[in-house]
Write a protein that holds these residues in place. Sequence first.
Motif, PDB file in Angstrom:
ATOM      1  N   ARG A 204       0.830  -1.205   0.000  1.00 52.90           N
ATOM      2  CA  ARG A 204       0.000   0.000   0.000  1.00 52.90           C
ATOM      3  C   ARG A 204       0.866   1.256   0.000  1.00 52.90           C
ATOM      4  O   ARG A 204       0.497   2.275  -0.592  1.00 52.90           O
ATOM      5  N   PHE A 205       2.005   1.183   0.656  1.00 50.80           N
ATOM      6  CA  PHE A 205       2.905   2.341   0.693  1.00 50.80           C
ATOM      7  C   PHE A 205       3.468   2.629  -0.689  1.00 50.80           C
ATOM      8  O   PHE A 205       3.623   3.794  -1.075  1.00 50.80           O
ATOM      9  N   GLU A 206       3.769   1.580  -1.456  1.00 52.89           N
ATOM     10  CA  GLU A 206       4.241   1.769  -2.830  1.00 52.89           C
ATOM     11  C   GLU A 206       3.175   2.488  -3.656  1.00 52.89           C
ATOM     12  O   GLU A 206       3.472   3.415  -4.419  1.00 52.89           O
ATOM     13  N   GLN A 207       1.932   2.084  -3.512  1.00 54.94           N
ATOM     14  CA  GLN A 207       0.840   2.719  -4.239  1.00 54.94           C
ATOM     15  C   GLN A 207       0.678   4.179  -3.808  1.00 54.94           C
ATOM     16  O   GLN A 207       0.415   5.065  -4.624  1.00 54.94           O
ATOM     17  N   PHE A 208       0.837   4.427  -2.512  1.00 55.20           N
ATOM     18  CA  PHE A 208       0.736   5.789  -2.002  1.00 55.20           C
ATOM     19  C   PHE A 208       1.822   6.682  -2.597  1.00 55.20           C
ATOM     20  O   PHE A 208       1.549   7.816  -3.019  1.00 55.20           O
ATOM     21  N   MET A 209       3.062   6.182  -2.669  1.00 50.28           N
ATOM     22  CA  MET A 209       4.165   6.977  -3.207  1.00 50.28           C
ATOM     23  C   MET A 209       3.954   7.264  -4.688  1.00 50.28           C
ATOM     24  O   MET A 209       4.229   8.370  -5.165  1.00 50.28           O
ATOM     25  N   ASP A 210       3.450   6.290  -5.449  1.00 46.25           N
ATOM     26  CA  ASP A 210       3.158   6.512  -6.873  1.00 46.25           C
ATOM     27  C   ASP A 210       2.064   7.567  -7.038  1.00 46.25           C
ATOM     28  O   ASP A 210       2.179   8.461  -7.889  1.00 46.25           O
ATOM     29  N   SER A 211       1.016   7.474  -6.224  1.00 50.70           N
ATOM     30  CA  SER A 211      -0.074   8.445  -6.302  1.00 50.70           C
ATOM     31  C   SER A 211       0.415   9.832  -5.904  1.00 50.70           C
ATOM     32  O   SER A 211       0.012  10.843  -6.503  1.00 50.70           O
ATOM     33  N   ALA A 212       1.265   9.902  -4.882  1.00 47.10           N
ATOM     34  CA  ALA A 212       1.781  11.186  -4.427  1.00 47.10           C
ATOM     35  C   ALA A 212       2.642  11.847  -5.493  1.00 47.10           C
ATOM     36  O   ALA A 212       2.551  13.054  -5.742  1.00 47.10           O
ATOM     37  N   GLN A 213       3.479  11.055  -6.137  1.00 50.05           N
ATOM     38  CA  GLN A 213       4.337  11.588  -7.192  1.00 50.05           C
ATOM     39  C   GLN A 213       3.494  12.152  -8.341  1.00 50.05           C
ATOM     40  O   GLN A 213       3.766  13.242  -8.848  1.00 50.05           O
ATOM     41  N   ASP A 214       2.459  11.441  -8.729  1.00 44.80           N
ATOM     42  CA  ASP A 214       1.574  11.899  -9.789  1.00 44.80           C
ATOM     43  C   ASP A 214       0.816  13.153  -9.356  1.00 44.80           C
ATOM     44  O   ASP A 214       0.617  14.080 -10.152  1.00 44.80           O
ATOM     45  N   TRP A 215       0.405  13.207  -8.085  1.00 45.31           N
ATOM     46  CA  TRP A 215      -0.332  14.359  -7.549  1.00 45.31           C
ATOM     47  C   TRP A 215       0.513  15.627  -7.609  1.00 45.31           C
ATOM     48  O   TRP A 215       0.029  16.694  -7.984  1.00 45.31           O
ATOM     49  N   PHE A 216       1.791  15.498  -7.249  1.00 43.62           N
ATOM     50  CA  PHE A 216       2.680  16.650  -7.312  1.00 43.62           C
ATOM     51  C   PHE A 216       2.940  17.075  -8.765  1.00 43.62           C
ATOM     52  O   PHE A 216       2.955  18.265  -9.075  1.00 43.62           O
ATOM     53  N   LYS A 217       3.149  16.100  -9.652  1.00 45.30           N
ATOM     54  CA  LYS A 217       3.430  16.411 -11.054  1.00 45.30           C
ATOM     55  C   LYS A 217       2.259  17.131 -11.723  1.00 45.30           C
ATOM     56  O   LYS A 217       2.466  18.019 -12.555  1.00 45.30           O
TER      57      LYS A 217
END
Length: 227
Positions: A132-145
Amino acid sequence: MSFTEDQLRTPWPHAIPITEDVDGYSEVVQQLLKPDTPDAVEISVPFPDEYLRAHALEVVPPLRGYYDSGTSPDGWQKISSISLHGKGTERAWLNVIQLPSDHVFLEFWKKDMDKGNSSYLICHIGEELPDRFEQFMDSAQDWFKRGYSNENSNLWVSGPSISFRGTSLCESWLSLAKTPRGPVRIIIGRKDLKGNTRTWSVPYRKGDFSRLAALRHPVKQVFSETG
């Protein structure tokens, strides 16, 4: 009916007995009206492990005084620690800590270095957290971009979020959110079965994302080691 004066008698004050409470009643009646105070009985009620994992750790940090050595006398171990950028004199950091029974926790701290005021929130995490943490980091990176973190809105702009299994008594989550006309905040929250909610948050600063990303490795490792 009439009385002659010499037949009347006035008693002296001391001739009337002074009584208080239940005085004057027979002993049996006194016991019924005012029984003896029962002896105090002490009962020891152990707290279940689920309660301790959900609440009791908020009273005293499990590694209090032993963060530098990394292990407490009770066997708590600091697996990893990351520092987040602070604001002004405020500093924040996250610890991954583990019980001798292999239960794993995330411990979030912030402290005002000038005033000495500090607060923390601790959350029990389960084996599903690494994925779940991996998914969170991917979503966060996309959110910032995509620039959602820069939206200048009067409302909260919700960002990525990750939920923890927690325990049967509570649930926890970690999320990012853009505050109204303010900075992005890193937010950790916890809610018990009665609906009581506690949150802990710090302003996000440039570089915090990479620091959060670094947390994935020790979290993965500790669960692979404990099976």
